[in-house]
Design an enzyme around this catalytic site. Structure first.
Site, mmCIF file in Angstrom:
data_model
loop_
_atom_site.group_PDB
_atom_site.id
_atom_site.type_symbol
_atom_site.label_atom_id
_atom_site.label_comp_id
_atom_site.label_asym_id
_atom_site.label_seq_id
_atom_site.Cartn_x
_atom_site.Cartn_y
_atom_site.Cartn_z
ATOM 1 N N ASP A 158 11.171 -22.590 23.759
ATOM 2 C CA ASP A 158 11.813 -22.846 23.271
ATOM 3 C C ASP A 158 10.872 -23.649 22.502
ATOM 4 O O ASP A 158 9.670 -24.189 22.641
ATOM 5 C CB ASP A 158 13.350 -23.281 23.035
ATOM 6 C CG ASP A 158 13.532 -22.437 21.689
ATOM 7 O OD1 ASP A 158 15.366 -22.160 21.608
ATOM 8 O OD2 ASP A 158 12.346 -22.142 20.629
HETATM 9 C C1 GLC Z 1 13.729 -21.111 17.370
HETATM 10 C C2 GLC Z 1 14.605 -21.387 18.695
HETATM 11 C C3 GLC Z 1 14.516 -19.365 18.887
HETATM 12 C C4 GLC Z 1 13.219 -18.521 18.469
HETATM 13 C C5 GLC Z 1 11.947 -19.560 17.972
HETATM 14 C C6 GLC Z 1 10.659 -19.170 17.770
HETATM 15 O O1 GLC Z 1 14.103 -22.809 17.501
HETATM 16 O O2 GLC Z 1 15.761 -21.141 19.085
HETATM 17 O O3 GLC Z 1 15.613 -18.954 18.777
HETATM 18 O O4 GLC Z 1 13.267 -17.765 18.977
HETATM 19 O O5 GLC Z 1 12.195 -20.831 17.836
HETATM 20 O O6 GLC Z 1 11.433 -18.841 16.421
#
Ligand code: GLC
Length: 746
Positions: free
Chosen positions: A280
């Site tokens: 993430d």
């Molecule tokens: C965010 C979220 C995740 C998302 C990623 C990219 O922090 O936790 O669900 O897909 O970053 O935006």
């Protein structure tokens, strides 16, 4: 109708067919990867493992693409810029490896569908699949070929704002909806330019964040992990999922991004996953904050050794891997394997053959009439009728004057819900706009409260005046979109601002009062439900929420939604969910409430059972609950056998009759209880569901096929098996109703 197996088997068959029919294609891809890998420098390999968000100038990103030092970009949505950056990667870099362009397309790209929690409320995997297909068609027309969806986090705590992004509290429902989204996004041919790679997130257990505080620690023991939180991810893998995303949370002190058991022993070795794993956003770097890593070198080392292939925005791999390799802390084979996994998905997407976007598509694709129709269908089916005293709904034809009040009556941005990046509020049709289009209906509009958090009460008088001039009051309440979703947890689930005062004043008018609640989570609306004659709940319904609610209010559509998550009476009941264990003192018998207890009562716990004195035994509304304008009656389930062996399949047949005067669709739900096990088992577990449409007076036989192996669970020895014994099953319209039917497994 479709159950999980209806999804997994065909998708699995497709995947197998894809392998067998193109077993040579698979071999061909592996040969191409081998060949490409043999030519790549270490820097180019590390580049494939590095994902950045669109930032800096176009020239900057083209330069990185040309140097081969990035493998993926997220949040770039200008198709012409994407083609330019892709051109730098494909035609100007040494090896011409295309970039993978990603975006959070969670419940629509331009045409916004209900938030995933609302889509789950449809209990209709077909419409969920269609929504994902529409999302893929629109996103890919702008050059996006990878979405960070579906979110498969089982969530049983509405304080957690991200409950909005998943399919609720139940592992089976989440599994079915997740598999449907994978099928919709990825289609039957991943190399089709209108297909996009899906991403199983957040792996794993993120929805169990302590106290519902986002990013908080989780403490999920292995039995719960295996029986509750992992199944949706396994279902997604079996449905052909191409990528996984490691979650922010630490479980029992180990951050998912550094969890080798999770990302390698389980995902690769046990499940055989062959796509790639992305972190993430900076979740690798956040292992410093967790206190799991001392510096960025350890971040990169622990990520690689756990099984992370691609680093989103921590810059750990790009800054540390070369040195770690030199120091012998990571092996060349680990880096090569990670690169293989990334290249494999890029080949499967057809990016090497077809890296560019056909810019002529977008105008005909975005907001296509068929897309809007699908979004309206999803919004209509997602609505859950919670109360309808005196059959106030559907509104009769002699209702000519309606008061339209509340902060969500005309909130085009908030109606779209959380994670709306590219949907445009200008395209939203709000309830006010839709109701104003109705022939012969006078709309008296006065919001009363300007937005959900608005604490001012000076607008309430106008709303009350509008009510007095009308035959019925339609109050659109709820939450602004920003109050749910990532980093938006709440400790109080009551309606925000002056909404409660608004409802209280409207109720005093004595006019028929209909509440329509648009929110990203369950809210503790018990007082408002008591004051209203009818309550309809729509988890942020998206672009077409207005036309959907107009059809529902006037009976052009009959509500069929069911709650994918339990509604607590008060936040103190949380976590509250239907598939709980029985405990040694289950709540039954007399519900002695706080004010029933005599003064100076003698000290005793005898007779008391497991419940809160101030809330009682039950939630406000149970999982699976939802009314219709008609009524349904279930017969006694008929079983194909009362005793079965492990390899048998139980066939359950149940008569379902529409006993009311409207045609309608019921979601018939099959629940099972395993009465005894090597570990305590939940009092009920959803095992199948079906949407059944019936004309007034019509009876249909609802049939469920339940292989006994679907009753397997991870027991005391943490192996998955069916344990013989006594079982009960229910076929009903929600998780609390119906009578049990016994059967046994020997
Ligand atoms: C965010 C979220 C995740 C998302 C990623 C990219 O922090 O936790 O669900 O897909 O970053 O935006």
């Amino acid at each position: 109708m479709k159950s999980l197996h209806n999804y997994i088997i065909p998708v699995l068959a497709l995947a197998l067919a894809a392998c067998s029919q193109s077993g040579s294609q698979t071999d061909d891809i592996e040969k191409k990867i081998d060949h490409l890998l043999s030519q790549m420098t270490l820097e180019e390999k590390i580049g494939q493992l590095h994902q950045i968000t669109s930032m800096g100038t176009l020239e900057d990103m083209c330069a990185q693409a040309k140097d081969g030092t990035i493998g993926s970009i997220l949040n770039e949505i200008d198709p012409e810029r994407i083609n330019q950056i892709q051109c730098a990667a494909v035609e100007e870099s040494r090896l011409g490896i295309p970039l993978l362009i990603a975006r959070d397309v969670i419940h629509g790209y331009k045409t916004m569908f209900p938030i995933p929690l609302g889509q789950a409320a449809t209990f209709d995997p077909a419409i969920v699949e269609e929504g994902a297909r529409v999302s893929a068609a629109e996103a890919s027309a702008d050059g996006i070929r990878w979405t960070f969806s579906p979110m498969l986090d089982v969530a049983r705590d509405p304080r957690w704002g991200r409950i909005a992004e998943g399919s609720g509290e139940d592992p089976y429902l989440t599994s079915v909806m997740g598999a449907a989204m994978v099928k919709g996004y990825q289609g039957t041919d991943l190399s089709n330019p209108a297909s996009i790679a899906a991403c199983a997130k957040h792996f794993v257990g993120y929805g169990a964040a302590e106290a519902g505080k986002d990013y908080n620690s989780t403490n999920i023991p292995m039995g719960q992990m295996r029986n509750v939180y992992l199944p949706p991810f396994l279902a997604a893998k079996e449905a052909g999922m191409q990528t996984f995303m490691s979650s922010f949370n630490d479980n029992d002190g180990i951050p998912a991004t550094g969890n080798r058991w999770l990302l390698t022993d389980l995902l690769r070795d046990e499940w055989g996953f062959d796509g790639f794993v992305v972190t993430d956003w900076n979740s690798a770097g956040e292992m410093l904050n967790h206190g799991f890593c001392a510096d960025m070198a350890e971040v990169a080392e622990k990520s690689m050794n756990a099984g992370i292939d691609m680093d989103m925005m921590a810059f750990a791999y790009t800054s540390q891997l070369a040195d770690l390799l030199k120091a012998g802390k990571v092996k060349q084979s680990q880096i090569d394997n990670a690169v293989r996994n990334v290249l494999r998905v890029k080949y499967r997407l057809g990016l090497f053959e077809n890296p560019y976007i056909d810019l002529s598509l977008r105008d005909s694709v975005m907001y296509a009439p068929t897309h809007l129709a699908a979004a309206k269908k999803a919004a209509t089916e997602s609505a859950v009728l919670l109360k309808n005293d005196k059959q106030v709904l559907p509104l009769s034809q002699n209702v000519k004057r309606v008061a339209v009040v509340g902060p969500m009556a005309d909130a085009p941005q908030d109606q779209l819900g959380t994670w709306t990046f590219d949907g445009e509020k200008e395209k939203t049709i709000t309830p006010l706009a839709a109701l104003r289009q109705l022939e012969g209906v006078t709309v008296n509009y006065a919001p009363g409260v300007a937005y959900s958090r608005d604490r001012r009460t000076d607008g309430i008088a106008k709303a009350v005046a509008a009510a007095r001039q009308s035959d019925v009051v339609l109050a659109f309440l709820g939450e602004e979109a920003i109050l749910s979703g990532e980093a938006h947890s709440l400790a109080d689930l009551n309606l925000q601002g002056a909404q409660r005062q608004l409802v209280a004043e409207l109720a005093k008018t004595g006019k028929p009062l209909v509440l329509v609640v648009m929110a990203g989570r369950p809210l503790t609306i018990g007082d408002e439900v008591d004051k209203a004659d009818a309550v309809m709940y729509m988890f942020h319904p998206g672009t077409m929420g207005g036309p959907a609610i107009a059809d529902l209010l006037w009976g052009a559509a009959n509500p069929s939604g069911k709650l994918p998550v339990t509604f607590p009476k008060m936040v103190g009941q949380v976590p509250v969910y239907y598939a709980h264990n029985n405990t040694g003192r289950p709540a039954y018998g007399t519900e002695t409430l706080l004010h029933d207890i005599p003064l100076e009562a003698a000290q005793t716990s005898l007779g008391n059972t497991s419940y809160h004195l101030d809330a009682g035994f039950h939630p406000l509304f149970p999982f699976g609950y939802g009314l219709s304008y008609t009524t349904f009656e279930y017969g006694q389930p008929q079983l194909s056998a009362s005793t079965l062996g492990e390899k048998d399949t139980l066939t359950v047949e149940c008569q379902l009759t529409n006993t009311g005067r409207y045609e309608g669709t019921e979601v018939a739900q099959l629940y099972v209880r395993d009465h005894h096990g090597s570990v305590a088992r939940p009092v009920k577990e959803l095992k199948r569901f079906q949407r059944v449409s019936l004309q007034p007076g019509e009876t249909k036989t609802v049939t469920f096929e339940l292989p006994v192996e679907d009753l397997a669970f991870y027991g005391a020895d943490l192996t998955k098996k069916v344990e013989p014994g006594q079982f009960s099953l229910w076929v009903s319209g929600d998780s609390q109703s119906g009578q049990p039917t016994a059967f046994a497994v020997e």
